[in-house]
Structure formats: structure tokens, C-alpha cells
Design a protein around this motif. Structure first.
Motif, PDB file in Angstrom:
ATOM      1  N   UNK A  14      -2.375   4.858  -6.573  1.00 42.37           N
ATOM      2  CA  UNK A  14      -1.448   3.810  -6.139  1.00 42.37           C
ATOM      3  C   UNK A  14      -1.965   3.073  -4.902  1.00 42.37           C
ATOM      4  N   UNK A  15      -2.565   3.800  -3.970  1.00 43.01           N
ATOM      5  CA  UNK A  15      -3.116   3.157  -2.765  1.00 43.01           C
ATOM      6  C   UNK A  15      -4.229   2.181  -3.123  1.00 43.01           C
ATOM      7  N   UNK A  16      -5.024   2.534  -4.098  1.00 44.72           N
ATOM      8  CA  UNK A  16      -6.113   1.648  -4.498  1.00 44.72           C
ATOM      9  C   UNK A  16      -5.596   0.381  -5.156  1.00 44.72           C
ATOM     10  N   UNK A  17      -4.570   0.509  -6.001  1.00 44.04           N
ATOM     11  CA  UNK A  17      -3.983  -0.685  -6.610  1.00 44.04           C
ATOM     12  C   UNK A  17      -3.347  -1.552  -5.528  1.00 44.04           C
ATOM     13  N   UNK A  18      -2.647  -0.931  -4.590  1.00 42.51           N
ATOM     14  CA  UNK A  18      -2.022  -1.692  -3.497  1.00 42.51           C
ATOM     15  C   UNK A  18      -3.084  -2.451  -2.713  1.00 42.51           C
ATOM     16  N   UNK A  19      -4.178  -1.786  -2.396  1.00 41.61           N
ATOM     17  CA  UNK A  19      -5.245  -2.438  -1.636  1.00 41.61           C
ATOM     18  C   UNK A  19      -5.796  -3.642  -2.402  1.00 41.61           C
ATOM     19  N   UNK A  20      -5.940  -3.497  -3.693  1.00 43.30           N
ATOM     20  CA  UNK A  20      -6.462  -4.603  -4.499  1.00 43.30           C
ATOM     21  C   UNK A  20      -5.484  -5.777  -4.515  1.00 43.30           C
ATOM     22  N   UNK A  21      -4.210  -5.491  -4.755  1.00 41.21           N
ATOM     23  CA  UNK A  21      -3.190  -6.541  -4.831  1.00 41.21           C
ATOM     24  C   UNK A  21      -3.063  -7.287  -3.502  1.00 41.21           C
TER      25      UNK A  21
END
Length: 177
Positions: free
Chosen positions: A158-165
């Protein structure tokens, strides 16, 4: 219930930005808009890929969090979210308060033993159900499995998706999209 259809729209003019890439994945039928149908077909594909029934508590949870997310994204209730509506809507606060729960519920569907982590086959299956190619999912898994234990935890996912978004940079996001 029949959902409204919109005329096909031109794709985003900035197809290499993170938001444009995610929006393109949300638009499962490629008509230029992300519809309610597009959004929920992804949940259905994840349900089918995991072999879970419609009455499975994790499927029910994924649908419920999906309903909340879609209601927030489709604020005018017309059944579609244009690219302009999406980029105006999505940000870190929306991810933290809405998107992470919907994405986390999908993660939970794929987590067969419910230990909070996905192995490579589970991760690849989930990402393919959500619209990514297998080779992209494989590269994304490698980017996330920094300790090489063959598992990706829910929090780091989830942290990685958040960082991307949010534009903070994400090796997983770069590989997926």
C-alpha cells in the motif's frame, strides 16, 4: 442496473504520468472514461482469480470498500469518472482515507493464508486481475521484495502504491504501470 454510457473520450494527454497510467488501468474497456462497471469488474476479476464465492466475507468486504471508494470518486453520481475528474480528485489525503482501504481489501482477497503477505504467484495473480501484465507484476514484485524473502507485506504494498499516486516515486509503481 444499467449504467450510463458516455461517448468515447480521448485518452489522457499525459500518458506517462502516474495518475494517467493508473487512470488508464481503471478504464478497463478503454473507452476513455472509468465507469462504475470498469471499477467493479476489477473486483470481480480478483474474486474469480482467487476462487472465492460471492458470499465470502473478504469478497463482501472488498465490495463494500469498493462502494465507498466509488461513491467518493463519482461525486456527481453519474456512473462515470472522467480523467479530469480523477486527477482533480486523487491525492494523498484521498489515498489515506479512501483508496488504501479498497486496495487493502483486494490485497486481502489474494492473501490465501491471511498472514498479511503475498508470495510471487499471489501477487502476480492479483496484479493481473487488476489489469497489469504478468511481466510487469513480476518486476514489481522484485522491486518490493527488498529483503529477498519471497513475500510482499500489505503495508509495503500500500505504501508503494501511495508513493506512486502522490508522485513520491515508487519502483513497484514504475514497474507496474
Amino acid at each position: 442496473m444499467t449504467l450510463p454510457r458516455t461517448a468515447p473520450q480521448a485518452p489522457p494527454t499525459d500518458p506517462i504520468t502516474p495518475k494517467a497510467r493508473i487512470y488508464a488501468m481503471l478504464d478497463t474497456d478503454g473507452d476513455g472514461v472509468a465507469s462504475r462497471h470498469d471499477y467493479f469488474v476489477r473486483i470481480e476479476k480478483a474474486r474469480q482469480a482467487t476462487g472465492r464465492g460471492h458470499d465470502d466475507p473478504l469478497v463482501i468486504a472488498a465490495l463494500a470498500t469498493g462502494e465507498r471508494a466509488w461513491a467518493a470518486m463519482d461525486a456527481n453520481g453519474d456512473g462515470v469518472m472522467t480523467y479530469q475528474e480523477y486527477i482533480s480528485w486523487v491525492d494523498a489525503e484521498k489515498f489515506d482515507n479512501i483508496c488504501q482501504y479498497a486496495l487493502g481489501a483486494l490485497f486481502d482477497l489474494a492473501d490465501a493464508d491471511q498472514d498479511g503477505a503475498l508470495d510471487r504467484p499471489q501477487f502476480t495473480m492479483l496484479r493481473q486481475a487488476l489489469g497489469n501484465r504478468a511481466d510487469n507484476a513480476d518486476a514489481a514484485f522484485d522491486a518490493l521484495d527488498s529483503d529477498g524473502d519471497g513475500r510482499v507485506g500489505r503495508g509495503e504494498y500500500l505504501a508503494s502504491i501511495r508513493a506512486y499516486v502522490t508522485g513520491d516515486g515508487s519502483p513497484m509503481g514504475d514497474a507496474l504501470y
